[in-house]
Write a protein that holds these residues in place. Sequence first.
Motif, PDB file in Angstrom:
ATOM      1  N   VAL A 324      39.086  63.551  42.620  1.00  0.00           N
ATOM      2  CA  VAL A 324      38.753  62.741  41.446  1.00  0.00           C
ATOM      3  C   VAL A 324      37.811  63.555  40.577  1.00  0.00           C
ATOM      4  N   GLN A 325      38.105  63.618  39.273  1.00  0.00           N
ATOM      5  CA  GLN A 325      37.294  64.419  38.358  1.00  0.00           C
ATOM      6  C   GLN A 325      36.664  63.531  37.293  1.00  0.00           C
ATOM      7  N   VAL A 326      35.435  63.908  36.915  1.00  0.00           N
ATOM      8  CA  VAL A 326      34.685  63.186  35.879  1.00  0.00           C
ATOM      9  C   VAL A 326      34.185  64.222  34.879  1.00  0.00           C
ATOM     10  N   ALA A 327      34.533  64.037  33.606  1.00  0.00           N
ATOM     11  CA  ALA A 327      34.138  64.970  32.544  1.00  0.00           C
ATOM     12  C   ALA A 327      32.991  64.378  31.727  1.00  0.00           C
ATOM     13  N   VAL A 328      31.968  65.186  31.494  1.00  0.00           N
ATOM     14  CA  VAL A 328      30.826  64.775  30.666  1.00  0.00           C
ATOM     15  C   VAL A 328      30.496  65.915  29.702  1.00  0.00           C
ATOM     16  N   GLN A 329      29.609  65.609  28.748  1.00  0.00           N
ATOM     17  CA  GLN A 329      29.172  66.601  27.766  1.00  0.00           C
ATOM     18  C   GLN A 329      27.677  66.446  27.550  1.00  0.00           C
ATOM     19  N   VAL A 330      26.956  67.574  27.518  1.00  0.00           N
ATOM     20  CA  VAL A 330      25.506  67.554  27.315  1.00  0.00           C
ATOM     21  C   VAL A 330      25.166  68.380  26.083  1.00  0.00           C
ATOM     22  N   ALA A 331      23.959  68.150  25.584  1.00  0.00           N
ATOM     23  CA  ALA A 331      23.514  68.860  24.384  1.00  0.00           C
ATOM     24  C   ALA A 331      23.236  70.328  24.696  1.00  0.00           C
ATOM     25  N   TYR A 332      23.262  71.174  23.646  1.00  0.00           N
ATOM     26  CA  TYR A 332      23.042  72.605  23.838  1.00  0.00           C
ATOM     27  C   TYR A 332      21.614  72.911  24.280  1.00  0.00           C
ATOM     28  N   GLU A 333      20.680  71.995  24.040  1.00  0.00           N
ATOM     29  CA  GLU A 333      19.296  72.227  24.445  1.00  0.00           C
ATOM     30  C   GLU A 333      19.050  71.920  25.920  1.00  0.00           C
ATOM     31  N   SER A 334      20.046  71.418  26.644  1.00  0.00           N
ATOM     32  CA  SER A 334      19.869  70.971  28.027  1.00  0.00           C
ATOM     33  C   SER A 334      19.750  72.153  28.984  1.00  0.00           C
ATOM     34  N   ASP A 335      19.045  71.933  30.106  1.00  0.00           N
ATOM     35  CA  ASP A 335      18.943  72.899  31.188  1.00  0.00           C
ATOM     36  C   ASP A 335      20.199  72.771  32.048  1.00  0.00           C
ATOM     37  N   LEU A 336      21.108  73.734  31.931  1.00  0.00           N
ATOM     38  CA  LEU A 336      22.407  73.621  32.611  1.00  0.00           C
ATOM     39  C   LEU A 336      22.263  73.645  34.127  1.00  0.00           C
ATOM     40  N   ASP A 337      21.327  74.398  34.646  1.00  0.00           N
ATOM     41  CA  ASP A 337      21.129  74.413  36.110  1.00  0.00           C
ATOM     42  C   ASP A 337      20.734  73.033  36.602  1.00  0.00           C
ATOM     43  N   LEU A 338      19.819  72.372  35.860  1.00  0.00           N
ATOM     44  CA  LEU A 338      19.414  71.019  36.243  1.00  0.00           C
ATOM     45  C   LEU A 338      20.572  70.033  36.102  1.00  0.00           C
ATOM     46  N   VAL A 339      21.357  70.195  35.022  1.00  0.00           N
ATOM     47  CA  VAL A 339      22.500  69.297  34.818  1.00  0.00           C
ATOM     48  C   VAL A 339      23.488  69.405  35.981  1.00  0.00           C
ATOM     49  N   LEU A 340      23.781  70.619  36.423  1.00  0.00           N
ATOM     50  CA  LEU A 340      24.706  70.797  37.545  1.00  0.00           C
ATOM     51  C   LEU A 340      24.165  70.151  38.819  1.00  0.00           C
ATOM     52  N   GLN A 341      22.854  70.283  39.041  1.00  0.00           N
ATOM     53  CA  GLN A 341      22.260  69.662  40.221  1.00  0.00           C
ATOM     54  C   GLN A 341      22.327  68.136  40.160  1.00  0.00           C
ATOM     55  N   LEU A 342      22.083  67.570  38.962  1.00  0.00           N
ATOM     56  CA  LEU A 342      22.109  66.116  38.810  1.00  0.00           C
ATOM     57  C   LEU A 342      23.527  65.568  38.995  1.00  0.00           C
ATOM     58  N   LEU A 343      24.522  66.305  38.503  1.00  0.00           N
ATOM     59  CA  LEU A 343      25.909  65.856  38.683  1.00  0.00           C
ATOM     60  C   LEU A 343      26.273  65.813  40.165  1.00  0.00           C
ATOM     61  N   VAL A 344      25.894  66.842  40.913  1.00  0.00           N
ATOM     62  CA  VAL A 344      26.197  66.870  42.342  1.00  0.00           C
ATOM     63  C   VAL A 344      25.427  65.764  43.064  1.00  0.00           C
ATOM     64  N   LYS A 345      24.165  65.530  42.645  1.00  0.00           N
ATOM     65  CA  LYS A 345      23.375  64.469  43.274  1.00  0.00           C
ATOM     66  C   LYS A 345      24.017  63.100  43.054  1.00  0.00           C
ATOM     67  N   ALA A 346      24.534  62.837  41.847  1.00  0.00           N
ATOM     68  CA  ALA A 346      25.199  61.551  41.574  1.00  0.00           C
ATOM     69  C   ALA A 346      26.412  61.361  42.472  1.00  0.00           C
ATOM     70  N   ALA A 347      27.102  62.451  42.769  1.00  0.00           N
ATOM     71  CA  ALA A 347      28.288  62.349  43.626  1.00  0.00           C
ATOM     72  C   ALA A 347      27.898  62.160  45.085  1.00  0.00           C
ATOM     73  N   VAL A 348      26.880  62.916  45.544  1.00  0.00           N
ATOM     74  CA  VAL A 348      26.502  62.851  46.961  1.00  0.00           C
ATOM     75  C   VAL A 348      25.972  61.471  47.322  1.00  0.00           C
ATOM     76  N   ASP A 349      25.312  60.798  46.387  1.00  0.00           N
ATOM     77  CA  ASP A 349      24.729  59.486  46.675  1.00  0.00           C
ATOM     78  C   ASP A 349      25.769  58.373  46.768  1.00  0.00           C
ATOM     79  N   HIS A 350      27.005  58.629  46.349  1.00  0.00           N
ATOM     80  CA  HIS A 350      28.018  57.568  46.388  1.00  0.00           C
ATOM     81  C   HIS A 350      28.649  57.509  47.782  1.00  0.00           C
ATOM     82  N   PRO A 351      28.802  56.317  48.382  1.00  0.00           N
ATOM     83  CA  PRO A 351      29.309  56.233  49.764  1.00  0.00           C
ATOM     84  C   PRO A 351      30.762  56.643  49.932  1.00  0.00           C
TER      85      PRO A 351
END
Length: 420
Positions: A324-351
């Motif tokens: 299952v894939q989920v596509a999102v878009q972030v602003a150019y000012e965002s910290d991409l390393d942090l964004v990647l970590q947050l995306l994985v965290k949102a997935a890991v927390d789901h049962p």
Amino acid sequence: MSNRIDLIWQEILADIGTPVAGWQIAVIVMACAIAWMINGAIRAYVMSHAPENWKIGIGTFNRLLFPLSTLCIVLASKWVLGHWQHTTMLHLASNLLLAMAAVRLVVYAMRYIIAPGGVLKTIEHTLATLIWLVLALHLSGILPEMLETLEAVKFKIGKNSVNLLLLLQGLLTILITVFVAMWLSRVVENKLMQVEQLNANTRVMLAKVVRICLLFIAVLIGLSAVGLDLTLISVFGGALGVGLGFGLQRIASNYVSGFILLMDKSISIGDIVTIDVHYGIIKDLRTRYLVLKKLDGTEVIIPNETLIINPVINHSGMDRNTRVQVAVQVAYESDLDLVLQLLVKAAVDHPRVLVTPAPGAVVTGFADSGIDMRLTVWIHDAEEGTSSLQSDLFMAIWRLFKAHDISIPYPQREVRVLGG
């Protein structure tokens, strides 16, 4: 009215108000009471001691036990009382009890063969009405006269002379043999479905082959029982083959395709597949068509020929895991390393998200308004649907982005006015 039936009714009318009728009524009441107590004892034992898988069968036997046990008591009393008095009421009661047992047996067999629904209720009511009607005609003395009338209507089929009574007997014989064959095939099918050593496709295929063979044997037995020449079957088979070759070739193709799918094990019941524009779970494999249950709850009937001549994507053929894939878009000012970590965290927390394969997030491109990201997760229960999972992931990503001040861009346009 026949002489025997006429004599029975005369004896019943003459016995009314006499001790002869009283003894017979007492026997009938006593037989019903004893049968009722036996049924109550068996029902209480079944509810408290019998295993769950026995309760349906024992409960059905209990329904048959009441008329049969009452009938046995009535027949035994009829034999005893017959040495001193008339037993015409007991004779009438035995016929009624026999008809009741026949009705309950037919209803049980039909519920075992046919799935619950409107058709089953119609067949049950029709058969029960026919049984009681035949009994009423017999007790009124009309049935023998009707049979004589049907036997008197004669005509020829080829060189054979037949009558309406023979045709009705033949039709009844064929219906009974087919009925027994369907009942036996359902028994065999239930036994096969419990054999876990066999593949689901193999079990379904064997059950259908057994049903076809039993029905064919039943028809042959029915035809031979009424004296028809079985060489007619070869003529009929040739005509059927010609018909399949011309007018019924698509139907024949679907049946052949169904057996091919069951034998080659390319798809199985429970697989998640994409057929043409339809994505869902295979709910049932029939000899002519496939039932595909989509994730929105609707069911699609797909002819088997479609699966043979068109590509089919099996998402769970070798592995039940589904991506299952989920596509999102972030602003150019965002910290991409942090964004990647947050995306994985949102997935890991789901049962529902699997730990292995692990969820992953990647950058997919630079768009006009922001940076495109994609989160990929794996689940093992795609039959439960993916829309709710995607919604949960979007909500989790939204909360994490808000907590870490990561903005999701939206299209903006800059308008410049030139020339003062």
